[in-house]
Design a protein around this motif. Sequence first.
Motif, PDB file in Angstrom:
ATOM      1  N   TRP A   1     -13.399  64.870 -10.774  1.00  0.00           N
ATOM      2  CA  TRP A   1     -12.654  66.282 -10.450  1.00  0.00           C
ATOM      3  C   TRP A   1     -11.758  66.511 -11.716  1.00  0.00           C
ATOM      4  O   TRP A   1     -11.526  67.375 -12.145  1.00  0.00           O
ATOM      5  CB  TRP A   1     -12.140  66.282  -9.236  1.00  0.00           C
ATOM      6  N   ILE A   2     -10.923  65.246 -11.653  1.00  0.00           N
ATOM      7  CA  ILE A   2      -9.572  65.349 -12.643  1.00  0.00           C
ATOM      8  C   ILE A   2      -9.853  65.386 -14.062  1.00  0.00           C
ATOM      9  O   ILE A   2      -9.709  66.319 -15.041  1.00  0.00           O
ATOM     10  CB  ILE A   2      -8.699  64.181 -12.193  1.00  0.00           C
ATOM     11  N   ASP A   3     -11.131  64.628 -14.367  1.00  0.00           N
ATOM     12  CA  ASP A   3     -11.516  64.260 -16.004  1.00  0.00           C
ATOM     13  C   ASP A   3     -12.727  65.245 -15.988  1.00  0.00           C
ATOM     14  O   ASP A   3     -13.200  65.170 -17.343  1.00  0.00           O
ATOM     15  CB  ASP A   3     -12.031  63.012 -16.056  1.00  0.00           C
ATOM     16  N   ARG A   4     -12.977  66.233 -15.070  1.00  0.00           N
ATOM     17  CA  ARG A   4     -14.096  67.091 -15.449  1.00  0.00           C
ATOM     18  C   ARG A   4     -15.732  66.502 -15.674  1.00  0.00           C
ATOM     19  O   ARG A   4     -16.266  67.025 -16.604  1.00  0.00           O
ATOM     20  CB  ARG A   4     -13.815  68.189 -16.252  1.00  0.00           C
ATOM     21  N   GLY A   5     -15.742  65.248 -15.319  1.00  0.00           N
ATOM     22  CA  GLY A   5     -16.906  64.443 -15.506  1.00  0.00           C
ATOM     23  C   GLY A   5     -17.205  64.066 -16.674  1.00  0.00           C
ATOM     24  O   GLY A   5     -18.268  63.703 -17.315  1.00  0.00           O
ATOM     25  N   ARG A   6     -16.184  64.293 -17.577  1.00  0.00           N
ATOM     26  CA  ARG A   6     -16.178  63.657 -19.242  1.00  0.00           C
ATOM     27  C   ARG A   6     -16.587  62.133 -19.205  1.00  0.00           C
ATOM     28  O   ARG A   6     -17.105  61.661 -20.457  1.00  0.00           O
ATOM     29  CB  ARG A   6     -15.265  64.266 -19.881  1.00  0.00           C
ATOM     30  N   TYR A   7     -15.973  61.342 -18.234  1.00  0.00           N
ATOM     31  CA  TYR A   7     -15.963  59.771 -18.476  1.00  0.00           C
ATOM     32  C   TYR A   7     -16.570  59.249 -17.350  1.00  0.00           C
ATOM     33  O   TYR A   7     -16.245  58.761 -16.294  1.00  0.00           O
ATOM     34  CB  TYR A   7     -14.598  59.444 -18.517  1.00  0.00           C
ATOM     35  N   PRO A   8     -18.118  59.221 -17.055  1.00  0.00           N
ATOM     36  CA  PRO A   8     -18.733  58.598 -15.926  1.00  0.00           C
ATOM     37  C   PRO A   8     -18.466  57.177 -15.788  1.00  0.00           C
ATOM     38  O   PRO A   8     -18.611  56.560 -14.812  1.00  0.00           O
ATOM     39  CB  PRO A   8     -20.340  59.137 -16.279  1.00  0.00           C
ATOM     40  N   ASP A   9     -18.420  56.535 -16.911  1.00  0.00           N
ATOM     41  CA  ASP A   9     -18.241  54.961 -16.813  1.00  0.00           C
ATOM     42  C   ASP A   9     -16.645  54.868 -16.139  1.00  0.00           C
ATOM     43  O   ASP A   9     -16.471  53.548 -15.909  1.00  0.00           O
ATOM     44  CB  ASP A   9     -18.579  54.242 -18.132  1.00  0.00           C
ATOM     45  N   ALA A  10     -15.786  55.723 -16.320  1.00  0.00           N
ATOM     46  CA  ALA A  10     -14.571  55.381 -15.801  1.00  0.00           C
ATOM     47  C   ALA A  10     -14.375  55.032 -14.146  1.00  0.00           C
ATOM     48  O   ALA A  10     -13.593  54.280 -13.977  1.00  0.00           O
ATOM     49  CB  ALA A  10     -13.520  56.664 -16.073  1.00  0.00           C
TER      50      ALA A  10
ATOM     51  N   PRO B   1     -16.653  53.249 -12.093  1.00  0.00           N
ATOM     52  CA  PRO B   1     -16.713  51.820 -11.696  1.00  0.00           C
ATOM     53  C   PRO B   1     -15.662  50.972 -12.476  1.00  0.00           C
ATOM     54  O   PRO B   1     -15.380  49.871 -11.939  1.00  0.00           O
ATOM     55  CB  PRO B   1     -18.162  51.729 -12.322  1.00  0.00           C
ATOM     56  N   ALA B   2     -15.437  51.400 -13.755  1.00  0.00           N
ATOM     57  CA  ALA B   2     -14.416  50.517 -14.352  1.00  0.00           C
ATOM     58  C   ALA B   2     -13.088  50.596 -13.825  1.00  0.00           C
ATOM     59  O   ALA B   2     -12.417  49.491 -13.488  1.00  0.00           O
ATOM     60  CB  ALA B   2     -14.368  51.052 -15.953  1.00  0.00           C
ATOM     61  N   PHE B   3     -12.634  51.662 -13.285  1.00  0.00           N
ATOM     62  CA  PHE B   3     -11.566  51.705 -12.464  1.00  0.00           C
ATOM     63  C   PHE B   3     -11.739  50.945 -11.287  1.00  0.00           C
ATOM     64  O   PHE B   3     -10.744  50.328 -10.727  1.00  0.00           O
ATOM     65  CB  PHE B   3     -11.280  53.097 -12.136  1.00  0.00           C
ATOM     66  N   ARG B   4     -12.782  50.876 -10.345  1.00  0.00           N
ATOM     67  CA  ARG B   4     -12.836  50.279  -9.345  1.00  0.00           C
ATOM     68  C   ARG B   4     -12.789  48.618  -9.407  1.00  0.00           C
ATOM     69  O   ARG B   4     -12.065  48.090  -8.536  1.00  0.00           O
ATOM     70  CB  ARG B   4     -14.437  50.566  -8.743  1.00  0.00           C
ATOM     71  N   ILE B   5     -13.243  48.173 -10.588  1.00  0.00           N
ATOM     72  CA  ILE B   5     -13.139  46.671 -10.899  1.00  0.00           C
ATOM     73  C   ILE B   5     -11.722  46.419 -11.113  1.00  0.00           C
ATOM     74  O   ILE B   5     -11.144  45.373 -10.765  1.00  0.00           O
ATOM     75  CB  ILE B   5     -14.094  46.474 -12.194  1.00  0.00           C
ATOM     76  N   LEU B   6     -11.126  47.096 -11.962  1.00  0.00           N
ATOM     77  CA  LEU B   6      -9.779  47.080 -12.338  1.00  0.00           C
ATOM     78  C   LEU B   6      -8.567  47.282 -11.009  1.00  0.00           C
ATOM     79  O   LEU B   6      -7.806  46.502 -10.813  1.00  0.00           O
ATOM     80  CB  LEU B   6      -9.257  48.054 -13.242  1.00  0.00           C
TER      81      LEU B   6
ATOM     82  N   TRP C   1     -19.618  39.416 -25.152  1.00  0.00           N
ATOM     83  CA  TRP C   1     -20.864  39.120 -24.287  1.00  0.00           C
ATOM     84  C   TRP C   1     -21.024  40.506 -23.549  1.00  0.00           C
ATOM     85  O   TRP C   1     -22.046  41.428 -23.374  1.00  0.00           O
ATOM     86  CB  TRP C   1     -20.767  38.157 -23.319  1.00  0.00           C
ATOM     87  N   LEU C   2     -19.811  40.892 -22.616  1.00  0.00           N
ATOM     88  CA  LEU C   2     -20.140  42.021 -21.687  1.00  0.00           C
ATOM     89  C   LEU C   2     -20.092  43.479 -22.268  1.00  0.00           C
ATOM     90  O   LEU C   2     -20.690  44.319 -21.841  1.00  0.00           O
ATOM     91  CB  LEU C   2     -19.104  41.922 -20.572  1.00  0.00           C
ATOM     92  N   VAL C   3     -19.065  43.628 -23.283  1.00  0.00           N
ATOM     93  CA  VAL C   3     -18.720  45.067 -23.605  1.00  0.00           C
ATOM     94  C   VAL C   3     -20.133  45.640 -24.373  1.00  0.00           C
ATOM     95  O   VAL C   3     -20.447  46.861 -24.087  1.00  0.00           O
ATOM     96  CB  VAL C   3     -17.577  45.148 -24.443  1.00  0.00           C
ATOM     97  N   PRO C   4     -20.927  44.873 -25.216  1.00  0.00           N
ATOM     98  CA  PRO C   4     -22.078  45.470 -25.849  1.00  0.00           C
ATOM     99  C   PRO C   4     -22.993  46.313 -24.773  1.00  0.00           C
ATOM    100  O   PRO C   4     -23.519  46.922 -25.165  1.00  0.00           O
ATOM    101  CB  PRO C   4     -22.594  44.491 -26.875  1.00  0.00           C
ATOM    102  N   GLN C   5     -23.203  44.935 -23.774  1.00  0.00           N
ATOM    103  CA  GLN C   5     -24.147  45.428 -22.761  1.00  0.00           C
ATOM    104  C   GLN C   5     -23.844  46.574 -21.736  1.00  0.00           C
ATOM    105  O   GLN C   5     -24.630  47.203 -21.428  1.00  0.00           O
ATOM    106  CB  GLN C   5     -24.675  43.950 -22.084  1.00  0.00           C
ATOM    107  N   TYR C   6     -22.732  46.350 -21.403  1.00  0.00           N
ATOM    108  CA  TYR C   6     -21.980  47.202 -20.244  1.00  0.00           C
ATOM    109  C   TYR C   6     -20.970  48.161 -20.579  1.00  0.00           C
ATOM    110  O   TYR C   6     -20.489  48.770 -19.680  1.00  0.00           O
ATOM    111  CB  TYR C   6     -21.824  46.433 -19.274  1.00  0.00           C
ATOM    112  N   GLY C   7     -20.360  48.060 -21.532  1.00  0.00           N
ATOM    113  CA  GLY C   7     -19.524  49.116 -22.087  1.00  0.00           C
ATOM    114  C   GLY C   7     -18.170  48.821 -21.312  1.00  0.00           C
ATOM    115  O   GLY C   7     -17.760  47.895 -21.231  1.00  0.00           O
ATOM    116  N   ALA C   8     -17.457  50.079 -20.716  1.00  0.00           N
ATOM    117  CA  ALA C   8     -16.268  50.143 -20.023  1.00  0.00           C
ATOM    118  C   ALA C   8     -16.446  49.084 -18.879  1.00  0.00           C
ATOM    119  O   ALA C   8     -15.236  48.383 -18.452  1.00  0.00           O
ATOM    120  CB  ALA C   8     -15.970  51.472 -19.547  1.00  0.00           C
ATOM    121  N   THR C   9     -17.556  49.258 -18.037  1.00  0.00           N
ATOM    122  CA  THR C   9     -17.578  48.276 -16.898  1.00  0.00           C
ATOM    123  C   THR C   9     -17.511  46.739 -17.352  1.00  0.00           C
ATOM    124  O   THR C   9     -16.987  46.088 -16.903  1.00  0.00           O
ATOM    125  CB  THR C   9     -18.792  48.724 -16.288  1.00  0.00           C
TER     126      THR C   9
END
Length: 159
Positions: free
Chosen positions: A65-74, A76-81, A124-132
């Motif tokens: 809602w805040i980011d207007r859906g521009r960052y869908p990977d944000a 799950p990444a935030f939940r991990i962080l 290892w992880l960033v190329p496969q899973y990006g921000a997550t």
Amino acid sequence: GSALRYYGLLSLALAAAHAVLLPTIQRATSAAELDRLYADHFRLVLIFAPLVLAGAWLAGWVMPWIDRGRYPDAVPAFRILAASAVVSFALSPHVNLLMKLERFRFLLLLILVALGVDVALMLWLVPQYGATGAATATMIASACVNVPIYFESRKLRTG
């Protein structure tokens, strides 16, 4: 970047805990006093953890809602962080005792190990899973520092 921005807000709570605990632990004169300080901190963890985890759950609706859906990977990444922030908030204040007792070699070794773990996991992880993947690598590297600090602190207080 979006997840990191919100994670930064959680890090403020950790910085505040360290700002209060470091001088208090430096002045502590007995194991009983240290135990009381860490017991007080644990009560804060019992408040902080559910609030952060609830925020992580709500992030699925609030962040798009805040980011207007521009960052869908944000989300799950935030939940991990956020989970990483809870672990850090719970365990990292124990570093203050290690600093008081000048266990700098131990701390340096942990940081060097965590750096190696983080770099390897990022490659290892960033190329496969990006921000997550980046968030996961950060969480694991942080745990490589905080978990041993906690156990070393407990060992020093009980031994």
